[in-house]
Scaffold this motif. Structure first.
Motif, mmCIF file in Angstrom:
data_model
loop_
_atom_site.group_PDB
_atom_site.id
_atom_site.type_symbol
_atom_site.label_atom_id
_atom_site.label_comp_id
_atom_site.label_asym_id
_atom_site.label_seq_id
_atom_site.Cartn_x
_atom_site.Cartn_y
_atom_site.Cartn_z
ATOM 1 N N GLU A 282 0.978 -1.263 0.147
ATOM 2 C CA GLU A 282 -0.069 0.205 0.096
ATOM 3 C C GLU A 282 0.426 1.290 -0.048
ATOM 4 O O GLU A 282 2.302 1.062 0.146
ATOM 5 N N TYR A 283 0.465 2.309 -0.491
ATOM 6 C CA TYR A 283 0.928 3.755 -0.727
ATOM 7 C C TYR A 283 0.220 4.879 0.304
ATOM 8 O O TYR A 283 -1.193 4.966 -0.065
ATOM 9 N N SER A 284 0.811 5.752 0.449
ATOM 10 C CA SER A 284 0.452 6.793 0.801
ATOM 11 C C SER A 284 0.310 8.370 0.491
ATOM 12 O O SER A 284 1.179 8.272 -0.769
ATOM 13 N N GLU A 291 6.106 1.524 -0.620
ATOM 14 C CA GLU A 291 5.336 1.231 -0.036
ATOM 15 C C GLU A 291 5.058 1.612 1.778
ATOM 16 O O GLU A 291 6.130 2.013 1.823
ATOM 17 N N SER A 293 2.454 0.470 3.651
ATOM 18 C CA SER A 293 2.265 -0.159 4.698
ATOM 19 C C SER A 293 1.652 -1.785 3.706
ATOM 20 O O SER A 293 1.641 -1.429 2.780
ATOM 21 N N LEU A 295 -0.237 -5.164 3.462
ATOM 22 C CA LEU A 295 -1.605 -6.118 3.819
ATOM 23 C C LEU A 295 -1.357 -7.036 3.458
ATOM 24 O O LEU A 295 -0.390 -8.008 2.379
ATOM 25 N N ARG A 306 -2.687 -5.180 9.016
ATOM 26 C CA ARG A 306 -1.658 -4.490 8.612
ATOM 27 C C ARG A 306 -0.237 -4.064 8.781
ATOM 28 O O ARG A 306 -0.731 -4.087 10.150
ATOM 29 N N ARG A 333 -6.614 -6.293 -6.099
ATOM 30 C CA ARG A 333 -6.983 -5.275 -6.236
ATOM 31 C C ARG A 333 -7.623 -4.197 -7.245
ATOM 32 O O ARG A 333 -6.767 -5.378 -8.506
ATOM 33 N N GLY A 337 -9.977 0.275 -6.422
ATOM 34 C CA GLY A 337 -9.436 -0.423 -5.285
ATOM 35 C C GLY A 337 -9.734 -1.326 -4.541
ATOM 36 O O GLY A 337 -9.304 -1.334 -3.288
ATOM 37 N N PRO A 385 -11.463 -0.547 -0.439
ATOM 38 C CA PRO A 385 -10.457 -0.222 -0.806
ATOM 39 C C PRO A 385 -9.493 -0.292 0.473
ATOM 40 O O PRO A 385 -7.994 -0.622 0.380
ATOM 41 N N ASN A 386 -9.276 -0.060 2.127
ATOM 42 C CA ASN A 386 -9.080 0.050 3.080
ATOM 43 C C ASN A 386 -9.274 -1.077 4.067
ATOM 44 O O ASN A 386 -8.560 -1.696 4.857
#
Length: 435
Positions: A282-284, A291, A293, A295, A306, A333, A337, A385-386
């Motif tokens: 995952e990307y912020s 990356e 985080s 999952l 996570r 995904r 997403g 998505p979360n």
């Protein structure tokens, strides 16, 4: 990716059923096998694994998988992974016959493409070079001994069909360490891991990978993360008595490893988790190039977790969603997403009861594999998505196939990797109308 679980005929928590179960266990001990000691030793105290009622509340009526699935390519063996190149009209499939197959997405005709040294599992494209595939290779039942190559991460160049070893060894781990009270397992965030050059890994500071299961690669193509669900000697990819017993005993043997392709190092990212399997990076918005985080599926505990690599929660792990109705495997995904997770096998009431009453697990370990009925039901789940909210859940009764191991979202439809021995075909289905 791998799947299974013991499911005895209808079992309810009442005295008669328990008495029948106990009698059944003692009878089959006359034809018992002796389980490895490490399975006995990793049985701990009672564990209460919940069922998520919000997932059950959105369960589709009937069997939409059976009603909508199309099975083409009758010569394609059962699969562990499907890697799409829809822009080129093709897919590459890791099959349980030890070959990477190529499928024409227009005609759905399949042909064997390249034979791999071991059984192929998870696969990803290099994000900047679609001619390169990175893949997990592990033992199959035919590879229990006399290996010419070791399990690990390998690179396939499509245009030349050349296979190159990336890494088959990982650093030694101190297994006496325990997670802190506020953590699920032990996890090293960005910059906290200990890197060892792959060329310097030897018998004094490392061991062979026992089971490379699933992998993900960073956006820049420099870091490969891969899961090792457990590290028991001679681990086998797929449905095996070993994987069943690992799930039964809830062993905390799951590892997450990283091979850095830029500096050619290996490092431990996480351990002391239970049966790590599917993985997504995952990307912020703040740190879009690295990356933020990861999952991961904790398969035997039927949940998604996570790990925070950076940001305000750096170094922390968290439970995303638990109480899944089965044992989560591959996940991916879709273009919107949403997270799609394959559930190869449902979680039976018996296994949930055994976790609450671990004394009986020691007896179940002796039951011969041929006497361990396995549910034919298999399912797919879509999450927001979360990852916190279930938005779709469908169950197939097993009449067409069992063991959906991965759900691969395409541009217009879903591709289902089916891991069932003897299955032939390429299974697809349209996206549900109610999403």
């Amino acid at each position: 990716m791998n799947k299974f679980i013991i499911k005895f005929p209808s079992f309810q928590n009442n005295r008669n059923s328990i008495s029948v179960f106990i009698l059944f266990v003692f009878l089959i001990l006359f034809s018992c096998r002796t389980p490895e000691e490490y399975f006995k030793n990793q049985i701990k105290g009672p564990v209460d694994l919940p069922y998520n009622t919000s997932i059950e509340s959105i369960k589709s009526e009937g069997d939409p998988i059976k009603q909508n699935v199309t099975i083409d390519g009758s010569n394609l063996p059962a699969q562990d992974e499907i890697l799409l190149q829809e822009n080129l009209g093709r897919a590459f499939v890791a099959s349980i016959d030890g070959w990477i197959w190529k499928v024409d997405l227009t005609t759905n005709l399949a042909e064997p493409f390249v034979k791999t040294p071991l059984l192929p599992g998870g696969m990803v494209f290099h994000p900047k070079n679609q001619d390169i595939i990175y893949m997990c290779l592990s033992r199959g039942k035919q590879h229990e001994s006399n290996l010419n190559e070791s399990p690990g991460i390998y690179e396939l160049t499509i245009s030349t069909k050349q296979i190159r070893k990336i890494g088959t060894r990982v650093p030694l781990v101190d297994k006496t360490k325990e997670p802190s009270n506020d953590q699920i397992g032990i996890f090293y965030s960005k910059g906290k891991e200990t890197k060892i050059p792959i060329s310097e890994l030897n018998s004094t500071n490392s061991r062979n990978v026992e089971k490379a299961d699933d992998l993900a690669i960073s956006k820049d193509g420099e870091r490969i993360y891969f899961t090792e669900p457990y590290d028991h000697p001679n681990s086998i990819l797929g449905v095996s008595i070993q994987s069943k017993q690992e799930v039964l005993t809830l062993g905390r043997n799951g590892h997450l490893w990283k091979y850095d392709l830029k500096d050619n190092t290996a490092s431990l990212i996480a351990h002391q988790y239970t049966y790590l399997d599917g993985i997504l990076l995952e990307y912020s918005e703040k740190e879009n190039e690295f990356e933020s985080s990861i999952l991961l599926n904790e398969l035997s505990k039927s949940r998604l977790i996570r790990l925070h690599l950076s940001g305000d929660k750096s170094g922390k792990d968290e439970l995303v969603i638990d109480g899944l109705p089965g044992f989560p495997d591959g996940m991916d995904r879709d273009p919107n997403g949403r997270i799609w997770i394959a559930i190869p096998v449902e979680r039976s009431k018996l296994i949930t009861w055994l976790h609450k009453h671990p004394f009986w697990k020691r007896l179940v370990l002796y039951i011969p594999e041929k006497l361990q009925p396995v549910s034919k039901k298999t399912s797919i789940i879509a999450l927001s998505p979360n990852g916190k909210n279930p938005i779709y859940y469908a169950v197939h009764d097993g009449s067409l196939f069992s063991y959906i191991i991965v759900v691969v979202p395409g541009k217009e439809k879903l591709y289902l990797a089916v891991y069932q021995d003897g299955f032939k075909g390429f299974a697809t289905m349209p996206y549900p109308n109610n999403l």
